[in-house]
Enzyme design. Structure first.
Site, PDB file in Angstrom:
ATOM      1  N   ASN A  36       0.867  -1.173   0.000  1.00  6.61           N
ATOM      2  CA  ASN A  36       0.000   0.000   0.000  1.00  6.61           C
ATOM      3  C   ASN A  36       0.909   1.230   0.000  1.00  6.61           C
ATOM      4  O   ASN A  36       1.500   1.563   1.020  1.00  6.61           O
ATOM      5  CB  ASN A  36      -0.896  -0.024   1.247  1.00  6.61           C
ATOM      6  CG  ASN A  36      -1.739   1.229   1.379  1.00  6.61           C
ATOM      7  OD1 ASN A  36      -1.784   2.070   0.479  1.00  6.61           O
ATOM      8  ND2 ASN A  36      -2.409   1.370   2.515  1.00  6.61           N
ATOM      9  N   LYS A  74       0.178   4.271  -0.158  1.00  2.00           N
ATOM     10  CA  LYS A  74      -0.408   5.475   0.458  1.00  2.00           C
ATOM     11  C   LYS A  74      -0.112   6.685  -0.434  1.00  2.00           C
ATOM     12  O   LYS A  74      -0.034   6.527  -1.652  1.00  2.00           O
ATOM     13  CB  LYS A  74       0.098   5.633   1.894  1.00  2.00           C
ATOM     14  CG  LYS A  74      -0.110   4.336   2.704  1.00  2.00           C
ATOM     15  CD  LYS A  74       0.103   4.490   4.170  1.00  2.00           C
ATOM     16  CE  LYS A  74      -0.115   3.148   4.863  1.00  2.00           C
ATOM     17  NZ  LYS A  74       0.015   3.222   6.322  1.00  2.00           N
ATOM     18  N   HIS A  98      -9.484   1.359   5.343  1.00  4.71           N
ATOM     19  CA  HIS A  98      -8.197   1.595   6.011  1.00  4.71           C
ATOM     20  C   HIS A  98      -8.411   2.589   7.161  1.00  4.71           C
ATOM     21  O   HIS A  98      -9.182   3.542   7.028  1.00  4.71           O
ATOM     22  CB  HIS A  98      -7.179   2.142   5.003  1.00  4.71           C
ATOM     23  CG  HIS A  98      -5.779   2.054   5.517  1.00  4.71           C
ATOM     24  ND1 HIS A  98      -5.295   2.926   6.469  1.00  4.71           N
ATOM     25  CD2 HIS A  98      -4.776   1.181   5.261  1.00  4.71           C
ATOM     26  CE1 HIS A  98      -4.044   2.593   6.754  1.00  4.71           C
ATOM     27  NE2 HIS A  98      -3.710   1.527   6.042  1.00  4.71           N
ATOM     28  N   GLU A 134      -6.673   4.924   8.172  1.00  4.88           N
ATOM     29  CA  GLU A 134      -6.377   6.320   7.824  1.00  4.88           C
ATOM     30  C   GLU A 134      -7.593   6.973   7.177  1.00  4.88           C
ATOM     31  O   GLU A 134      -7.877   8.154   7.392  1.00  4.88           O
ATOM     32  CB  GLU A 134      -5.141   6.371   6.905  1.00  4.88           C
ATOM     33  CG  GLU A 134      -3.872   6.080   7.701  1.00  4.88           C
ATOM     34  CD  GLU A 134      -2.728   5.479   6.895  1.00  4.88           C
ATOM     35  OE1 GLU A 134      -2.771   5.511   5.657  1.00  4.88           O
ATOM     36  OE2 GLU A 134      -1.781   4.975   7.531  1.00  4.88           O
ATOM     37  N   GLU A 190      -5.223  -4.694  10.696  1.00  4.36           N
ATOM     38  CA  GLU A 190      -4.159  -3.710  10.907  1.00  4.36           C
ATOM     39  C   GLU A 190      -4.393  -2.970  12.226  1.00  4.36           C
ATOM     40  O   GLU A 190      -5.156  -1.984  12.258  1.00  4.36           O
ATOM     41  CB  GLU A 190      -4.146  -2.696   9.760  1.00  4.36           C
ATOM     42  CG  GLU A 190      -3.913  -3.303   8.397  1.00  4.36           C
ATOM     43  CD  GLU A 190      -3.324  -2.290   7.416  1.00  4.36           C
ATOM     44  OE1 GLU A 190      -2.268  -2.588   6.862  1.00  4.36           O
ATOM     45  OE2 GLU A 190      -3.909  -1.209   7.236  1.00  4.36           O
ATOM     46  N   GLY A 242       2.885   2.246  10.875  1.00  2.00           N
ATOM     47  CA  GLY A 242       3.864   3.318  10.729  1.00  2.00           C
ATOM     48  C   GLY A 242       4.660   3.618  11.984  1.00  2.00           C
ATOM     49  O   GLY A 242       5.356   4.628  12.058  1.00  2.00           O
ATOM     50  N   SER A 254       3.656  -2.154  10.333  1.00  3.06           N
ATOM     51  CA  SER A 254       5.117  -2.249  10.506  1.00  3.06           C
ATOM     52  C   SER A 254       5.686  -3.612  10.119  1.00  3.06           C
ATOM     53  O   SER A 254       6.633  -4.089  10.757  1.00  3.06           O
ATOM     54  CB  SER A 254       5.514  -1.875  11.945  1.00  3.06           C
ATOM     55  OG  SER A 254       5.142  -0.545  12.221  1.00  3.06           O
TER      56      SER A 254
END
Ligand code: 13P
Length: 256
Positions: A10, A12, A100, A102, A172, A178, A218
């Protein structure tokens, strides 16, 4: 039960035209000597603006499939800034990442909207990669499994068993994204096992045995082998480590 592993990158909001080409060229070079029969299903999810170029670079390479990072579930119309499934189909996009954290956290996407997207994606013959995951607070409060149950139940509302079976889930944990701090492999395995139980309750054993559930957060070349050794983990959805050809190819090799 043989579920084919997936390694999905991904990207991003990263990579302009030149960077996208460099990365894809590097991946193509890195996988050229790998035995396709033993490889996981490799997916890259560039930004919309890099999709055309990505499609062009990989169109003769059956070892890589394309994913979008998002889609609007409506067929067309006055949705400024949005992209439809029909447009993604132009680039032979096979997967679409939805839900996701985010997008849930920064763009206010709800479980209902994610469900609409999942239904539209499957209706068009594409495959959703449905993300779920808990915050650190939820984990500390001991409500992780209940939260995931809600996210999964809502995401799959109205989806048939045959469509659910082809779908992909990505677990996730938000606190692992991250941060460099991957979820302990055994705990990720346990949590994914719980998600699989929810799928079994919603559908049946055939669906829960076949649906692929990835871990994301990660993931690195140094963690992938232990993660892939877990029986419930069918692969990785990878952010940071998918942005360099060397590490992405190492992740692919780690899943073989
Ligand atoms: P990182 O691999 O950078 O933690 O990102 C994970 C992720 O959000 C993939 O969708």
């Amino acid at each position: 039960m043989a579920r084919r592993p997936i390694i999905a990158g991904n990207w991003k909001m990263n990579n302009n035209k030149i960077e996208a080409k460099e990365l894809i060229d590097g991946i193509l070079y890195g996988i050229s000597s790998l035995d396709a029969e033993k490889m996981p299903e490799v997916i890259i999810a560039p930004t919309y603006t890099a999709l055309w170029q990505a499609y062009d670079l990989i169109k003769n390479e059956p070892k890589i499939a394309l994913s979008a990072q998002n889609v609007n579930p409506n067929p067309s119309g006055a949705y400024t800034g949005e992209v439809s499934l029909d447009m993604l189909a132009d680039f032979k996009v096979k997967f679409v990442i939805i839900g996701h954290s985010e997008r849930r956290q920064m763009f206010g996407e709800t479980d209902e909207f994610i469900n609409q997207k999942a239904l539209a994606i499957l209706n068009k013959g594409l495959i959703p990669i449905i993300c779920c995951g808990e915050t650190l607070e939820q984990r500390e409060q001991g409500v992780t499994d209940a939260h995931l149950r809600t996210q999964i139940t809502k995401a799959f509302e109205g989806i048939s068993a045959s469509d659910a079976k082809k779908s992909v889930i990505a677990y996730e944990p938000i606190w692992a994204i991250g941060t460099g701090k991957s979820c302990d492999a055994a705990e990720a395995n346990r949590t994914i096992g719980e998600i699989r139980k929810v799928i079994k309750e919603l559908y049946n054993e055939e669906v829960s045995d076949n649906i692929r559930i990835l871990y994301g957060g990660s993931v690195k070349p140094s963690t992938i082998v232990e993660q892939m050794a877990q029986p419930e983990i069918d692969g990785g959805l990878i952010g940071g480590a998918s942005l360099k050809a060397d590490s992405f190819v190492d992740l692919i090799k780690g899943a073989m």
